[in-house]
Write an enzyme that holds these catalytic residues in place. Structure first.
Site, mmCIF file in Angstrom:
data_model
loop_
_atom_site.group_PDB
_atom_site.id
_atom_site.type_symbol
_atom_site.label_atom_id
_atom_site.label_comp_id
_atom_site.label_asym_id
_atom_site.label_seq_id
_atom_site.Cartn_x
_atom_site.Cartn_y
_atom_site.Cartn_z
ATOM 1 C CG HIS A 1 -3.264 2.639 -2.709
ATOM 2 N ND1 HIS A 1 -3.797 3.747 -3.329
ATOM 3 C CD2 HIS A 1 -4.313 1.847 -2.368
ATOM 4 C CE1 HIS A 1 -5.106 3.645 -3.365
ATOM 5 N NE2 HIS A 1 -5.448 2.500 -2.786
ATOM 6 C CB CYS B 1 -0.966 -0.056 1.183
ATOM 7 S SG CYS B 1 -2.286 1.177 1.155
#
Length: 183
Positions: free
Chosen positions: A123, A102
């Site tokens: 991400h 992420c």
């Protein structure tokens, strides 16, 4: 062979990523230590995760096989301020896999660990914040001793890759079968 894995957490950590990483690695047989900035992290969706140890109490001679960092932007921001985490990563970077999902790959970038030959992913919301490394849109990217992934939806694939690196493909396949992953 005992494999030691550090999973650092802080307030704002993405709980799905943290729990999936911890659970999957423990299923594979890794000795996972949850290290927090505080005793309990209030995660991004208000789930609370208790630390096994405070990051500040990890001794210099503790050698990890892997450091796996869950995302969550606020958690990453809090971990970036943790000088002790930086020291632990620096101490272990030559012998350990450095894994992040992420927003957490930003930690490796901000700590100056990404050379231009390292390929990473994250991400998409933080893609433009990287100053080093080659960015990839891959779900899970392995480059040198770095393993990175996109977000909560890729946490199982990411964790299986971590298991593969630590224990081999057969253990990763067994864990995937046990949890009915992809079935």
């Amino acid at each position: 062979m005992n494999k030691l894995v550090l999973v650092p957490i802080a307030d704002g950590t993405e709980e799905m990523e943290a729990v999936i990483i911890i659970d999957m690695l423990r299923r594979a047989g890794a000795q996972v230590t949850i290290a927090g900035i505080s005793d309990t992290a209030k995660c991004s969706r208000n789930v609370k995760i208790k630390s096994d140890i405070l990051i500040d109490r990890i001794k210099d001679d503790y050698e990890f096989d892997m450091i796996a960092i869950p995302g969550g932007m606020k958690g990453v921001e809090n971990l970036l301020e943790c000088t002790r985490l930086r020291e632990i990563i620096e101490t272990n970077k030559g012998r350990a896999y450095l894994a992040a999902i992420c927003a957490a790959p930003l930690i490796f970038d901000r700590f100056g660990l990404l050379s231009n030959d390292v390929h990473i992913t994250s991400h998409p919301a933080v893609k433009d914040k990287f100053t080093h490394g080659h960015y990839s849109e891959g779900t899970v990217v392995v480059s040198n001793n770095f393993i990175t992934s996109r977000g909560a939806g890729t946490a199982f694939e990411f964790s299986l890759e971590l298991i593969d690196k630590l224990f081999g493909k057969s253990v990763a396949e067994k864990v995937a079968d046990d949890i009915m992953f992809g079935r």
